[in-house]
Write a protein that holds these residues in place. Structure first.
Motif, PDB file in Angstrom:
ATOM      1  N   LEU A 129       0.835  -1.199   0.000  1.00  0.00           N
ATOM      2  CA  LEU A 129       0.000   0.000   0.000  1.00  0.00           C
ATOM      3  C   LEU A 129       0.867   1.246   0.000  1.00  0.00           C
ATOM      4  CD1 LEU A 129      -2.854  -0.929   2.508  1.00  0.00           C
ATOM      5  CD2 LEU A 129      -3.002  -0.730   0.046  1.00  0.00           C
ATOM      6  N   MET A 130       1.927   1.212   0.827  1.00  0.00           N
ATOM      7  CA  MET A 130       2.799   2.376   0.881  1.00  0.00           C
ATOM      8  C   MET A 130       3.432   2.597  -0.503  1.00  0.00           C
ATOM      9  SD  MET A 130       6.186   3.277   3.061  1.00  0.00           S
ATOM     10  CE  MET A 130       7.224   2.110   2.263  1.00  0.00           C
ATOM     11  N   LEU A 132       2.297   1.776  -3.367  1.00  0.00           N
ATOM     12  CA  LEU A 132       1.287   2.272  -4.305  1.00  0.00           C
ATOM     13  C   LEU A 132       1.089   3.773  -4.125  1.00  0.00           C
ATOM     14  CD1 LEU A 132      -0.975   1.416  -6.372  1.00  0.00           C
ATOM     15  CD2 LEU A 132      -2.498   1.348  -4.420  1.00  0.00           C
ATOM     16  N   GLY A 133       0.953   4.215  -2.877  1.00  0.00           N
ATOM     17  CA  GLY A 133       0.720   5.631  -2.616  1.00  0.00           C
ATOM     18  C   GLY A 133       1.956   6.472  -2.882  1.00  0.00           C
ATOM     19  N   LEU A 134       3.129   5.928  -2.495  1.00  0.00           N
ATOM     20  CA  LEU A 134       4.344   6.746  -2.503  1.00  0.00           C
ATOM     21  C   LEU A 134       5.103   6.624  -3.829  1.00  0.00           C
ATOM     22  CD1 LEU A 134       5.631   8.551  -0.349  1.00  0.00           C
ATOM     23  CD2 LEU A 134       7.159   6.682   0.201  1.00  0.00           C
ATOM     24  N   PHE A 135       5.498   5.409  -4.183  1.00  0.00           N
ATOM     25  CA  PHE A 135       6.344   5.236  -5.371  1.00  0.00           C
ATOM     26  C   PHE A 135       5.544   5.402  -6.661  1.00  0.00           C
ATOM     27  CE2 PHE A 135       8.966   2.203  -2.579  1.00  0.00           C
ATOM     28  CZ  PHE A 135       9.681   3.268  -2.085  1.00  0.00           C
ATOM     29  N   TYR A 137       2.337   6.714  -7.190  1.00  0.00           N
ATOM     30  CA  TYR A 137       1.594   7.949  -7.441  1.00  0.00           C
ATOM     31  C   TYR A 137       2.340   9.225  -7.062  1.00  0.00           C
ATOM     32  CZ  TYR A 137      -2.384   5.273  -8.928  1.00  0.00           C
ATOM     33  OH  TYR A 137      -3.203   4.445  -9.629  1.00  0.00           O
TER      34      TYR A 137
END
Lengths: 306, 327, 313
Positions: A129-130, A132-135, A137
Motif C-alpha cells: 500500500l505504501m 502504491l501511494g508513494l512510489f 503515485y
C-alpha cells in the motif's frame, strides 16, 4: 512414612512416564511441520515435474500451456532482486553498524530500536500500500522493476539490520581494543576489522532476507504487477557507450510468484501444471538460497577461532 | 535515505525512458477479451521477432477504460461498448478512439454438476436471484422457485470492474452495475470456477471460454429469454437464439497511439488474424467481412462508437454488422 | 624522526599532521552521519507507511463516517449501493487468525520445549533448518496447497464444508507460522541461566516439570514476543486467504464458512483497476490502517504483559 515412600516411588515413575511421553510427543509435533513441507513439495512435484525442462526455463508465457515458460518471470525476479539487494544491503548494514558501534544511549536510539523490532510485525501487504501511494503515485515511478525492487528492499531492511547487528556484536571487544591500540580511527577499525569478521553472518542474513523477498506476492499485486509479459526488460549491459543502461529499471515486469498466480487463475487444467512447475522452480530457488545460508553459517562458524 | 536513493535512480532512469517506451504496446482491460488479445499479442511478438513488446493487463473493462482515458494505455479490451460516463472522461482528457468488434461471446450461467434440480432458468429467475433487493433476502434456492430444495444459495460472479458484470446486470436486472453485493466477486475467473466446482449449491456466471475449458467440473444452464430454453454454444450464438446473454466484445484503440507505427501494425495484425485466433481460444468469430470492415474504419480514421454510450442488450451479429456498415 | 633536523621540519610537519588529523576527523564525522542517516531511514519507513495510510484514509473518511465504518454490517464498496462497514472483514481476519493461532501456538511451544530441553544437538541441527524452510516457502504455494489439497481433505471429514472456507486457510497459515513461534520461544528458553535448570533438577523434577513450571515462566517474556509476532504474521497473511478462504465479505464467526479478510479485500481490489483518488482506492488504505491498528493493539498488549512478567536473572 513408609507408604509415603512407595507413593513417591509410584509418583516418580508416573512422572518419568510423562517425561518420556512428552519426548515422543515433541518429536511428533516437529513431524507435523516437516510432513506438511514434504506433502507440499510432493504435491508440486507430482503435478509439475513433467513440465520442468530447459524449454520451460527459456520460453515466454504462451496461450499454449505446453509451450509456455518462465523466462520473463525468472529474469524479472533476478532484476527486481538486483534492485532490492543494492538498496537494502548498504542501508541495512550501515544502520546495523551504527546501532552496534556508534549509537549513543539516548531516546533517539531507543526509538530506532523499538521501531525496527515493530517493523518485523508489519504485514507485507501494507508495504505494498505504501509503495502504491508513494512510489507509484507520488514519485511517479510507475509499475516498474524499480518500484518493485524498492518495495521489497524496504520490506527486508529490518531483517538485514538485525542480522548485521548480531554478527557485529559477536566480534570480541579485544579486536576493537587491538585496532585502537595501533592508532586506527573508529571507521578504520570498523571497515578493516569488524566488517570482515562479521561478513559471514551478514551474508547469511542477506541471503535469507532475499529468499523471503523472492516469494513475496502480495505487495507486488498491490502495485499492479499482474500482466501478460512475453518479453524481457532491456539488458543492463550494453555494447556501446556508456556500456551500462538503466532502461530496465522503468520496464514493466513480471516475477515468479506473480507468474504462478497468473497461471493458476487460468481456466485450463494444463496451466495449473505449469503453475506447479513454476512453484517447484520457486521452491528450488528458495531452498538453494537457504541451503547456501546454512552452509555459510557453518563455514564461518568453523573458520573463526578467537 | 530511501527517498534519496529512489529519487536519484528515478532521475537516472528518466533519462533513459524514451527509447524503451517507443517499443511497447500497452493493453489493459477485460479479462473476457484477454484470451483473444493474448493470443494476438503472442503471435505478433513472434512475427516481429521481439522488436515490439506487448503487455496485456486484466483490470476489467471499467478498469481498463479508466486507464485508457487517462492516456496510460494504447489499447483497451472491452467486453461491452464504452459507456456515456467513460466517453465524457475520454473527451475531458482528449483521448479519441477507434471501436473494433473482435468476437462474440456467450455469457454463461453455471451450476455445480451435482445440482439435479435445475434444467433451465428464465430471465425473471435470474433477476430474482441477482437484483439489489435480493441482498440478504434471497438466500435459499426454494425462494427462487418453491419446487427447488431448501438449500443455501451460494453466488459467484465477476467483480464490479468487469464488463461481464456490467453486461449481465444490464441484461438481467435492467440497469448496469445494479446487483446484490453479497456474492463472491472476483476478477480472477479461476476463483469462480473453483468456487462453483466445489459447492453443490453454487451458481455463477462468466464468459463462455472459461466454461468450455472446465466442462467436467461445471454445468451450463440453458437460458429462457422468452422463446424457450436455449443452451449456450457457438451455434446458438451465431444464429442469435442465445438471448439476452450473447454479446459482442471489442478492442478500443487510442487515436493518438495509432500514430505510433508499432500500435498501427499491431491493430492491423489483430484484424487480419482475429478470425483464426478467436476460434482457437473458443470464442465465436465474427463473419469475415466484419474484420475487413473494422480494418477499413481503422485505416480511414473513423473514430467514435456506434453505440452512443447506451448499454445495449441482445445485439445479434447481423445487426452489429449493419451498424458498423452505416458508420 | 631524526632529532637533528627536527626543529626545521617540526612546524610544517606538525601543521601537516594537524591538517591530516582534521581531515580524518571530518571524514569520521561524515561517515558517522551517513551511518546515522541509514539507521534513521528505518524510522522513515514507519513514517512513510503511517503517513500514506493516514493521508489516504483521511480522504476516505471524508466520504464515509467513522460510525458507519465501524457499525455497518455490510462491505460492498464497489457496487451501486455502497456500504462501508469494515466489520465483516474484521471478523474474517479474526476467525482465520484465531484458527491459525490455535494450530501454531501449541505446536510451536511444544516444538520449542522439545528442541530446547529434549533434542540432542544432532537432531536439533537437522530439525531447526528444516522447519525454517517452512517459512521460506512462498505463500502463493501455500495458498494453492490449502485450496487444492487441504480443503478436499477436510471435505472428506466434514461433507458440508464449502469449497472456500476459513478453516482450511487458517490451518495452513497456522502451520506456516509454526517456525516463527518455535524458534523465538526456543531462543528465549535457551537464554534461561543453566543454574535455574540445575536447581530444578536437584529438587528431583523431571525435564517436563522443569520445562513447564520453571522454564516457561522464566522465559515468558520471550515466549510472549514470539506469540505476538505469530499473531502479526497470521493477521497480515494475504495470499493464502485470498486464494483459499473465498473473497466474499461475510459477517460470521463460523470457520466452516468462507469469508474475505482485510488482506484478501486489498488483493481483490488491486487485481482490478484502482483509479487514483476514487473512494475504492482510498478504501484499501482505510482497510490497511485497520489492519495496522489491530497489530498495534496486540503489540502493545504483548508489551504490557512482558513488562508485568519480566524476570531479571
Amino acid at each position: 512414612m513408609a507408604p509415603a515412600g512407595t507413593e513417591r516411588g509410584a509418583g516418580a515413575s508416573r512422572r518419568k512416564f510423562y517425561d518420556r511421553a512428552f519426548a515422543i510427543f515433541g518429536l511428533l509435533a516437529t513431524f507435523v511441520g516437516l510432513i506438511t513441507l514434504s506433502a507440499l513439495i510432493l504435491d508440486l512435484a507430482l503435478d509439475g515435474a513433467d513440465r520442468l525442462s530447459a524449454q520451460f526455463l527459456s520460453s515466454f508465457p504462451s496461450r499454449f500451456p505446453e509451450q509456455a515458460g518462465i523466462l520473463s518471470a525468472w529474469v524479472g525476479t533476478t532484476l527486481v532482486m538486483l534492485v532490492t539487494a543494492s538498496t537494502a544491503v548498504p542501508m541495512g548494514v550501515a544502520a546495523g553498524v551504527y546501532l552496534e558501534e556508534y549509537a549513543p544511549k539516548n531516546w533517539l536510539t531507543a526509538l530506532i530500536e523499538i521501531n525496527i523490532a515493530n517493523l518485523a510485525g508489519v504485514p507485507s501487504i501494507v508495504y505494498g500500500l505504501m509503495a502504491l501511494g508513494l512510489f507509484v503515485y507520488q514519485l511517479r515511478l510507475g509499475q516498474s522493476v524499480l518500484t518493485a525492487g524498492l518495495t521489497l528492499a524496504l520490506l527486508i531492511l529490518p531483517i538485514v539490520i538485525v542480522a548485521t547487528r548480531e554478527s557485529v556484536r559477536a566480534v570480541p571487544g579485544s579486536i576493537h581494543e587491538a585496532a585502537y591500540a595501533l592508532g586506527a580511527t573508529k571507521w578504520q577499525m570498523v571497515k578493516d576489522h569488524v566488517l570482515p569478521y562479521s561478513t559471514g553472518g551478514i551474508l547469511t542474513g542477506v541471503i535469507i532476507a532475499l529468499s523471503r523477498a523472492i516469494g513475496e506476492t502480495a505487495p507486488l499485486i498491490t502495485i499492479g504487477a499482474l500482466t501478460f509479459i512475453a518479453f524481457l526488460p532491456g539488458s543492463p549491459v550494453k555494447a556501446e557507450f556508456p556500456f551500462i543502461s538503466f532502461d530496465w529499471l522503468m520496464s514493466p515486469f513480471t516475477v515468479m510468484p506473480i507468474q504462478m498466480f497468473n497461471w493458476v487463475s487460468r481456466p485450463q487444467e494444463e496451466f495449473h501444471l505449469n503453475a506447479a512447475a513454476a512453484g517447484l522452480v520457486l521452491m528450488l530457488m528458495t531452498l538453494v538460497m537457504n541451503g547456501l545460508a546454512i552452509y555459510l553459517r557453518y563455514r564461518f562458524r568453523k573458520r573463526i577461532r578467537w | 535515505m530511501a527517498l534519496l536513493v529512489g529519487g536519484s535512480l528515478a532521475a537516472i532512469s528518466s533519462l533513459a525512458v524514451p527509447e524503451t517506451a517507443a517499443q511497447i504496446v500497452q493493453i489493459d482491460g477485460s479479462s473476457t477479451v484477454f484470451p483473444v488479445t493474448e493470443a494476438v499479442a503472442e503471435e505478433f511478438q513472434k512475427a516481429k521477432r521481439g522488436k515490439v513488446k506487448v503487455t496485456v493487463g486484466i483490470s476489467g473493462t471499467g478498469g481498463g477504460f479508466k486507464k485508457f482515458c487517462r492516456g496510460e494505455t494504447d489499447i483497451s479490451d472491452a467486453s461491452r461498448p464504452i459507456l456515456k460516463q467513460e466517453m465524457e472522461t475520454c473527451k475531458g482528457t482528449g483521448v479519441q478512439y477507434y471501436e473494433l468488434p473482435v468476437a462474440f461471446d456467450a455469457l454463461t450461467v453455471m451450476v455445480n454438476p451435482k445440482n439435479d434440480w435445475i434444467s433451465s432458468l428464465t430471465v425473471a429467475d435470474l433477476k430474482k436471484i441477482w437484483e439489489p433487493g435480493a441482498q440478504a433476502k434471497v438466500t435459499h434456492w426454494n425462494q427462487v422457485r418453491p419446487t427447488w430444495p431448501n438449500a443455501p444459495l451460494k453466488l459467484f460472479g465477476p467483480g464490479a470492474d468487469s464488463g461481464t458484470f456490467d453486461y449481465f446486470t444490464e441484461a438481467i436486472v435492467g440497469k448496469a452495475k445494479a446487483s446484490r453485493g453479497d456474492f463472491t466477486a472476483s476478477e480472477d475467473d479461476n476463483v469462480l470456477v473453483q468456487g462453483i466446482a466445489n459447492d453443490k449449491n453454487a451458481l455463477g456466471y462468466f464468459g463462455f471460454a472459461y466454461y468450455i475449458e472446465n466442462q467436467k467440473k461445471l454445468k451450463a444452464v440453458p437460458i429462457d429469454g422468452g422463446k424457450g430454453p436455449v443452451a449456450p454454444s457457438p451455434k446458438t450464438v451465431e444464429d442469435g437464439t442465445y438471448q439476452p446473454l450473447s454479446r459482442p466484445i471489442f478492442i478500443y484503440v487510442s487515436k493518438k497511439a495509432a500514430g505510433k507505427p508499432e500500435v498501427k501494425e499491431f491493430v492491423e495484425f489483430y484484424m487480419q488474424n482475429a478470425a483464426k485466433l478467436v476460434k482457437q481460444v473458443k470464442y465465436v468469430a465474427l463473419p469475415a467481412n466484419a474484420y475487413t470492415l473494422g480494418l477499413e474504419h481503422f485505416q480511414k480514421g473513423k473514430i467514435g462508437t456506434v453505440f452512443d454510450g447506451e448499454a445495449q442488450v441482445g445485439i445479434k451479429i447481423e445487426e452489429l454488422l449493419k451498424r458498423e456498415g452505416k458508420f | 624522526m631524526n632529532p637533528s633536523n627536527y626543529a626545521e621540519t617540526a612546524a610544517p610537519a606538525a601543521a601537516q599532521r594537524l591538517a591530516g588529523l582534521l581531515a580524518r576527523r571530518l571524514g569520521e564525522k561524515i561517515i558517522e552521519a551517513l551511518l546515522f542517516l541509514a539507521a534513521l531511514s528505518s524510522v522513515g519507513i514507519t513514517v512513510g507507511i503511517v503517513g500514506i495510510l493516514l493521508y489516504e484514509s483521511a480522504e476516505f473518511f471524508r466520504h464515509v463516517s467513522v460510525v458507519d465504518f465501524l457499525t455497518d454490517t455490510q462491505w460492498t464498496v464497489l457496487f451501486t449501493d455502497p456500504h462501508y462497514g469494515i466489520m465483516p472483514l474484521v471478523t474474517g481476519t479474526v476467525v482465520t487468525s484465531a484458527v491459525a493461532l490455535l494450530v501454531a501456538l501449541p505446536l510451536g511451544t511444544v516444538i520449542a520445549i522439545y528442541l530446547s530441553e529434549y533434542a540432542t544437538n544432532k537432531v536439533r541441527e537437522i530439525i531447526k533448518p528444516a522447519l525454517e524452510l517452512l517459512s521460506a516457502v512462498p505463500t502463493v504455494v501455500f495458498g494453492y496447497f490449502a485450496l487444492l489439497f487441504v480443503t478436499p481433505l477436510l471435505q472428506r471429514l466434514l461433507p458440508n464444508l464449502p469449497g472456500f472456507n476459513m478453516l482450511s486457510a487458517g490451518i495452513v497459515i497456522g502451520i506456516m507460522i509454526v517456525p516463527y513461534v518455535s524458534s523465538l520461544s526456543e531462543d528465549a528458553m535457551k537464554a534461561v541461566p543453566v543454574q535455574i535448570r540445575e536447581g530444578s533438577y536437584a529438587m528431583g523434577a523431571t525435564r517436563l516439570q522443569t520445562a513447564l513450571r520453571v522454564l516457561v515462566p522464566s522465559a515468558f517474556s520471550g515466549i510472549a514476543s514470539a506469540y505476538v509476532l505469530g499473531f502479526s504474521r497470521a493477521v497480515g497473511e494475504t495470499m493464502v486467504v485470498a486464494i483459499a478462504a473465498g473473497q466474499q465479505p461475510n459477517l460470521t464467526l463460523n470457520p466452516m464458512e468462507g469469508a474475505a479478510t482485510i488482506t484478501a479485500y486489498i488483493v481483490q481490489v488491486s487485481l482490478g483497476d484502482l483509479p487514483h483518488g476514487s473512494v475504492a482506492y482510498q478504501s484499501i488504505f482505510a482497510a490497511g490502517l485497520t489492519l495496522m491498528l489491530m497489530t498495534l493493539v496486540f503489540n502493545i498488549a504483548g508489551y504490557l504483559l512482558r513488562k508485568k512478567f519480566r524476570e531479571i536473572y
